[in-house]
Design a protein around this motif. Structure first.
Motif, PDB file in Angstrom:
ATOM      1  N   ILE A  35      -2.056  70.315 -63.296  1.00 22.19           N
ATOM      2  CA  ILE A  35      -2.740  71.334 -64.094  1.00 22.19           C
ATOM      3  C   ILE A  35      -3.185  72.513 -63.232  1.00 22.19           C
ATOM      4  N   PRO A 203      -8.260  67.840 -71.110  1.00 22.88           N
ATOM      5  CA  PRO A 203      -6.903  67.356 -71.359  1.00 22.88           C
ATOM      6  C   PRO A 203      -6.904  65.879 -71.756  1.00 22.88           C
ATOM      7  N   VAL A 237      -1.862  72.754 -70.940  1.00 22.59           N
ATOM      8  CA  VAL A 237      -3.276  72.937 -70.618  1.00 22.59           C
ATOM      9  C   VAL A 237      -3.499  74.318 -70.018  1.00 22.59           C
ATOM     10  N   VAL A 259      -7.218  69.331 -75.443  1.00 27.87           N
ATOM     11  CA  VAL A 259      -5.779  69.564 -75.370  1.00 27.87           C
ATOM     12  C   VAL A 259      -5.144  68.197 -75.161  1.00 27.87           C
TER      13      VAL A 259
END
Length: 266
Positions: A35, A203, A237, A259
């Motif tokens: 991420i 997330p 994300v 998310v």
């Protein structure tokens, strides 16, 4: 233009539709993988200069920086342990020393450990809290004065679905991520008068090397996974983070955005 080659201005509305973050500077902690890396690249595509942070992975950090620069924006690598107060202060000073500003902070640095609560040591607990929660505190505290000086800033804290569902063997992670959400709301209230927004992105199951532990212990009735039928990607994300930091996010603060493809329904 400023003497460091960055456009002048307060950070808002500098770029066009294709590069809405032109002239801005973003610091993403833990930005060499998953991420963090995807977020750094999303910012670069939007026109922001990006500071790549890692604790010790210089080769990976340099590789990410080259990817950022290939998108036509400046990149800076700064190795720093986010749990080290002096190292964090030095990192932010290095960023503002080079670019003259810091507009966006993404507190993404985290470590994952798994242990049954009855077998978890106090050192295990404190290690997680230090990186996830104290790291966000130290980075935010160092960055906010530079944002407030320009009356503009965006802070994103990366939470997690386990803060809402619990997770087997990850009580320390769930507690730290839940703490980030409270910290986010406190930042939003305290620094709204300074033009700074703060939001949390949580997330769910994100595919890749860590997919087996991402959202571990979290499932829908019957053992189902995300409602969309697949795990997410780091870029999924990153795009939400970028939106919150762009012009469309200016009226949003103090919120948690899930998310997770429907793995958890808020």
């Amino acid at each position: 233009m400023t003497d460091n080659g960055m456009p002048a201005g307060n950070g808002a509305g500098q770029g066009g539709r294709d590069r809405p973050l032109d002239g801005q500077v973003a610091l993403v902690t833990g930005s060499v993988r998953r991420i963090g890396r995807a977020t750094a690249l999303a910012f670069a595509r939007a026109g922001a200069a990006v500071v790549i942070n890692a604790r010790s992975s210089r080769d990976e950090a340099e590789a990410t920086a080259r990817e950022v620069e290939a998108l036509g924006v400046p990149a800076m690598v700064h190795l720093a342990d986010v749990t080290d107060e002096q190292a964090v202060a030095a990192m932010v000073e290095a960023v503002t020393g080079r670019f003259g500003r810091l507009d966006i902070l993404v507190n993404n640095a985290a470590i994952r450990r798994e242990a049954a609560l009855t077998e978890m040591s106090l050192a295990d607990w404190r290690e997680i809290m230090s990186v996830i929660l104290e790291g966000a505190f130290l980075c935010s505290r160092a960055a906010i004065p530079h944002m407030a000086r320009r009356n503009y800033g965006r802070i994103i804290n990366i939470g997690g679905v386990s803060a809402h569902t619990g997770a087997i063997g990850r009580a320390h992670v769930a507690a730290a991520k839940a703490g980030l959400e409270g910290f986010t709301r406190a930042l939003a209230v305290e620094f709204a008068p300074s033009g700074i927004t703060a939001n949390c992105v949580a997330p769910g199951r994100i595919g890749g090397k860590r997919s087996k532990t991402s959202g571990h212990g979290v499932s829908l009735p019957g053992g189902a996974g995300p409602l969309v039928g697949q795990e997410g990607k780091p870029a999924d994300v990153a795009e939400v983070i970028m939106t919150l930091c762009g012009p469309a996010g200016g009226f949003v603060t103090g919120q948690t955005f899930h998310v997770n493809g429907g793995l958890y329904l808020a």
